[in-house]
Design a protein around this motif. Structure first.
Motif, mmCIF file in Angstrom:
data_model
loop_
_atom_site.group_PDB
_atom_site.id
_atom_site.type_symbol
_atom_site.label_atom_id
_atom_site.label_comp_id
_atom_site.label_asym_id
_atom_site.label_seq_id
_atom_site.Cartn_x
_atom_site.Cartn_y
_atom_site.Cartn_z
ATOM 1 N N LYS A 77 51.402 1.204 24.563
ATOM 2 C CA LYS A 77 49.994 0.956 24.296
ATOM 3 C C LYS A 77 49.677 1.329 22.854
ATOM 4 N N PRO A 78 48.706 0.652 22.238
ATOM 5 C CA PRO A 78 48.335 0.999 20.860
ATOM 6 C C PRO A 78 47.848 2.447 20.775
ATOM 7 N N ASP A 79 48.232 3.122 19.703
ATOM 8 C CA ASP A 79 47.817 4.505 19.510
ATOM 9 C C ASP A 79 46.337 4.565 19.131
ATOM 10 N N TRP A 80 45.669 5.603 19.585
ATOM 11 C CA TRP A 80 44.266 5.819 19.242
ATOM 12 C C TRP A 80 44.135 6.645 17.969
ATOM 13 N N TYR A 81 45.233 7.093 17.412
ATOM 14 C CA TYR A 81 45.177 7.915 16.203
ATOM 15 C C TYR A 81 45.835 7.164 15.047
ATOM 16 N N TRP A 82 45.457 7.549 13.831
ATOM 17 C CA TRP A 82 46.015 6.928 12.638
ATOM 18 C C TRP A 82 45.952 7.908 11.482
ATOM 19 N N LEU A 83 46.690 7.586 10.444
ATOM 20 C CA LEU A 83 46.752 8.399 9.237
ATOM 21 C C LEU A 83 45.962 7.670 8.152
ATOM 22 N N ASN A 84 44.951 8.334 7.567
ATOM 23 C CA ASN A 84 44.174 7.667 6.527
ATOM 24 C C ASN A 84 44.833 7.828 5.163
ATOM 25 N N ASP A 85 44.215 7.260 4.135
ATOM 26 C CA ASP A 85 44.816 7.291 2.799
ATOM 27 C C ASP A 85 44.821 8.681 2.168
ATOM 28 N N LYS A 86 44.077 9.639 2.732
ATOM 29 C CA LYS A 86 44.074 11.014 2.234
ATOM 30 C C LYS A 86 45.125 11.878 2.933
ATOM 31 N N GLY A 87 45.859 11.289 3.861
ATOM 32 C CA GLY A 87 46.886 12.029 4.585
ATOM 33 C C GLY A 87 46.347 12.812 5.775
ATOM 34 N N GLU A 88 45.135 12.474 6.220
ATOM 35 C CA GLU A 88 44.533 13.151 7.362
ATOM 36 C C GLU A 88 44.685 12.280 8.609
ATOM 37 N N TYR A 89 44.929 12.935 9.724
ATOM 38 C CA TYR A 89 44.997 12.202 10.986
ATOM 39 C C TYR A 89 43.592 12.083 11.563
ATOM 40 N N LEU A 90 43.296 10.920 12.084
ATOM 41 C CA LEU A 90 42.032 10.669 12.761
ATOM 42 C C LEU A 90 42.350 10.128 14.148
#
Length: 126
Positions: A53-66
């Motif tokens: 299943k697609p993940d609900w989290y991602w890494l933004n361009d600042k290196g923070e996980y959301l």
């Protein structure tokens, strides 16, 4: 009969059908548990085969996980105008998912889930 006296007996009977609200909560809790399971395998470095299943989290361009809570394919508004949680690492994402699970089980997002469910249902009634 003395053994029954040690139990906390009530007059409640198991309902024959579930309410839509309870079913909605259970579906979302199941989805959260899938996300937690996928994240645990990612943290442990285990590659899984098959459909994921697609993940609900991602890494933004600042290196923070959301991480965001999703019902259907739509993000759930957690507070006014806020749809995601910022985490320092994958362990933080795991903690956020556990909090999501607890909040959903308590029914704190029932009204927001109802709105999303009605919008999804409306798309099928064309």
């Amino acid at each position: 009969m003395t053994s029954l006296n040690n139990l906390n007996l009530t007059e409640d009977v198991k309902p024959t059908g579930k309410s839509e609200t309870v079913e909605r909560r259970q579906r979302l809790v199941t989805s959260i548990q899938h996300q937690i399971s996928q994240l645990n395998t990612t943290i442990q470095g285990i590659d899984t085969l098959g459909r994921k299943k697609p993940d609900w989290y991602w890494l933004n361009d600042k290196g923070e996980y959301l991480v965001s809570l999703r019902y259907g394919k739509q993000p759930v508004e957690l507070q006014k105008g806020k749809y995601s949680v910022k985490c320092e690492d994958l362990e933080g994402v795991l903690v956020a998912l556990e909090v999501f699970k607890e909040v959903v089980e308590k029914g704190e997002l029932d009204s927001k889930l109802q709105v999303i469910a009605n919008a999804i249902r409306k798309n099928f009634k064309r």
